[in-house]
Design a protein around this motif. Structure first.
Motif, PDB file in Angstrom:
ATOM      1  N   ASP A 101      48.179  35.851  46.207  1.00  0.00           N
ATOM      2  CA  ASP A 101      48.168  37.228  46.112  1.00  0.00           C
ATOM      3  C   ASP A 101      47.870  37.537  44.577  1.00  0.00           C
ATOM      4  O   ASP A 101      47.419  38.711  44.255  1.00  0.00           O
ATOM      5  CB  ASP A 101      49.540  38.206  46.225  1.00  0.00           C
ATOM      6  N   ALA A 102      47.675  36.806  43.530  1.00  0.00           N
ATOM      7  CA  ALA A 102      47.376  36.923  42.403  1.00  0.00           C
ATOM      8  C   ALA A 102      46.065  36.398  42.267  1.00  0.00           C
ATOM      9  O   ALA A 102      45.448  36.819  40.970  1.00  0.00           O
ATOM     10  CB  ALA A 102      48.415  36.232  41.385  1.00  0.00           C
ATOM     11  N   ILE A 103      45.372  35.955  43.027  1.00  0.00           N
ATOM     12  CA  ILE A 103      43.756  35.614  42.855  1.00  0.00           C
ATOM     13  C   ILE A 103      43.080  36.358  44.144  1.00  0.00           C
ATOM     14  O   ILE A 103      43.545  36.873  44.896  1.00  0.00           O
ATOM     15  CB  ILE A 103      43.740  33.950  42.995  1.00  0.00           C
ATOM     16  N   GLY A 104      41.696  36.055  44.003  1.00  0.00           N
ATOM     17  CA  GLY A 104      40.786  36.696  44.682  1.00  0.00           C
ATOM     18  C   GLY A 104      40.617  38.262  44.511  1.00  0.00           C
ATOM     19  O   GLY A 104      40.860  38.593  43.603  1.00  0.00           O
ATOM     20  N   ALA A 105      40.035  38.948  45.585  1.00  0.00           N
ATOM     21  CA  ALA A 105      39.881  40.368  45.411  1.00  0.00           C
ATOM     22  C   ALA A 105      41.171  41.000  44.980  1.00  0.00           C
ATOM     23  O   ALA A 105      41.101  42.075  44.247  1.00  0.00           O
ATOM     24  CB  ALA A 105      39.288  40.670  46.719  1.00  0.00           C
ATOM     25  N   ARG A 155      45.901  48.338  28.153  1.00  0.00           N
ATOM     26  CA  ARG A 155      45.352  46.972  27.497  1.00  0.00           C
ATOM     27  C   ARG A 155      43.869  47.308  27.697  1.00  0.00           C
ATOM     28  O   ARG A 155      43.162  47.805  28.629  1.00  0.00           O
ATOM     29  CB  ARG A 155      45.784  45.718  28.214  1.00  0.00           C
ATOM     30  N   GLU A 156      43.133  46.450  26.927  1.00  0.00           N
ATOM     31  CA  GLU A 156      41.635  46.533  26.754  1.00  0.00           C
ATOM     32  C   GLU A 156      41.129  45.799  28.200  1.00  0.00           C
ATOM     33  O   GLU A 156      41.866  44.925  28.664  1.00  0.00           O
ATOM     34  CB  GLU A 156      40.920  45.803  25.568  1.00  0.00           C
ATOM     35  N   ILE A 157      40.018  46.046  28.596  1.00  0.00           N
ATOM     36  CA  ILE A 157      39.343  45.326  29.871  1.00  0.00           C
ATOM     37  C   ILE A 157      38.960  43.835  29.281  1.00  0.00           C
ATOM     38  O   ILE A 157      39.260  43.017  29.825  1.00  0.00           O
ATOM     39  CB  ILE A 157      38.222  46.181  30.471  1.00  0.00           C
ATOM     40  N   TYR A 158      38.099  44.010  28.322  1.00  0.00           N
ATOM     41  CA  TYR A 158      37.573  42.932  27.686  1.00  0.00           C
ATOM     42  C   TYR A 158      37.284  43.022  26.024  1.00  0.00           C
ATOM     43  O   TYR A 158      37.148  44.119  25.689  1.00  0.00           O
ATOM     44  CB  TYR A 158      36.252  42.635  28.420  1.00  0.00           C
ATOM     45  N   ASN A 159      37.566  41.965  25.568  1.00  0.00           N
ATOM     46  CA  ASN A 159      37.048  41.882  24.131  1.00  0.00           C
ATOM     47  C   ASN A 159      36.647  40.634  23.551  1.00  0.00           C
ATOM     48  O   ASN A 159      37.319  39.912  23.542  1.00  0.00           O
ATOM     49  CB  ASN A 159      38.311  42.544  22.851  1.00  0.00           C
ATOM     50  N   ALA A 195      45.160  42.673  38.453  1.00  0.00           N
ATOM     51  CA  ALA A 195      45.066  42.233  37.025  1.00  0.00           C
ATOM     52  C   ALA A 195      44.861  43.493  36.117  1.00  0.00           C
ATOM     53  O   ALA A 195      45.444  43.861  35.193  1.00  0.00           O
ATOM     54  CB  ALA A 195      44.471  41.227  36.826  1.00  0.00           C
ATOM     55  N   PHE A 196      43.803  44.313  36.795  1.00  0.00           N
ATOM     56  CA  PHE A 196      43.212  45.523  36.279  1.00  0.00           C
ATOM     57  C   PHE A 196      44.112  46.530  36.337  1.00  0.00           C
ATOM     58  O   PHE A 196      44.264  47.332  35.467  1.00  0.00           O
ATOM     59  CB  PHE A 196      41.762  45.877  36.564  1.00  0.00           C
ATOM     60  N   ILE A 223      40.878  40.515  30.913  1.00  0.00           N
ATOM     61  CA  ILE A 223      39.817  39.389  31.477  1.00  0.00           C
ATOM     62  C   ILE A 223      40.355  38.204  30.753  1.00  0.00           C
ATOM     63  O   ILE A 223      40.302  37.062  31.594  1.00  0.00           O
ATOM     64  CB  ILE A 223      38.329  39.625  30.848  1.00  0.00           C
ATOM     65  N   ASN A 224      41.121  38.077  29.784  1.00  0.00           N
ATOM     66  CA  ASN A 224      41.802  36.983  29.387  1.00  0.00           C
ATOM     67  C   ASN A 224      42.927  36.436  30.419  1.00  0.00           C
ATOM     68  O   ASN A 224      42.849  35.141  30.217  1.00  0.00           O
ATOM     69  CB  ASN A 224      42.443  37.091  27.995  1.00  0.00           C
TER      70      ASN A 224
END
Length: 218
Positions: free
Chosen positions: A128-132, A147-151, A138-139, A173-174
């Protein structure tokens, strides 16, 4: 009380307890993990009551929503199962599953418990932590924590200790590199490994598209 009644009572307890929970750790997350658990358990010799209760109660009080206290969830689960009159050995096993299921526990070199039941519930939770769904969670959590989406200037930390992982405030993203993309190779059961393959590839495809859009190439 029959096993079916115990599970029904547990479902009601979890639904009520997790009302208003963060979207990645709410009743629907529990429901998905429960379904994954039963799916994987079909191919494994496990105590179905133990894996069912482990799945249903594994996030009853996630430490990250309780000031980092990792004892709250196991204690709540134990008290609840005692109130239902569940067998003492089964309760102890479920509590051990809750104490050892998390990814951050795998960052601790001192493994104190292993069982086939833990492996099944852990695989179900990791799916449940991976895939779609994993991407959405995560987001969702990143937004919840502002948190930032990506930096591009903040590189993923691939050598985190358990304590560093718990304190991380890195962009969402990290989290793919620090956890999500690592889970495929951490699956325990053959069924879990097969189910993880497709979800892992979906995340890889997503990241490829993400970077294309970020860099104005798509």
């Amino acid at each position: 009380m029959t096993n079916t009644q115990i599970i029904e009572e547990t479902i009601s307890f979890v639904k009520e307890t997790l009302k208003g929970a963060e979207g990645g750790h709410d009743w629907f997350h529990i429901q998905r993990v429960f379904k994954n658990t039963l799916l994987i358990a079909k191919d494994e010799k496990v105590d179905v009551l133990v894996v069912s209760l482990g799945a249903l109660l594994h996030d009853i009080a996630d430490a990250k929503f309780n000031g980092g206290d990792e004892t709250v969830g196991p204690r709540m689960a134990k008290d609840f199962l005692i109130s239902l009159g569940v067998d003492k050995k089964a309760i102890e096993h479920v509590v051990k599953i809750i104490e050892n299921i998390s990814f951050k526990s795998s960052l601790d070199s001192k493994k104190s418990f292993e069982s086939k039941e833990l492996q099944v519930v852990q695989d179900a939770d990791r799916l449940d932590a991976i895939g779609a769904i994993g991407i959405a969670r995560a987001f969702n959590y990143g937004g919840y924590k502002n948190r930032e989406i990506y930096n591009p200037e903040i590189a993923p930390n691939l050598q985190m200790t358990k304590e560093e992982y718990k304190k991380s405030q890195a962009p969402s993203i990290n989290h793919f590199y620090e956890k999500l993309l690592l889970l495929k190779d951490k699956m325990n059961t053959e069924s879990g490994k097969k189910l993880a393959e497709k979800r892992h590839q979906f995340m890889m495809d997503y990241l490829e598209q993400f970077y294309k859009e970020w860099n104005g190439n798509a």
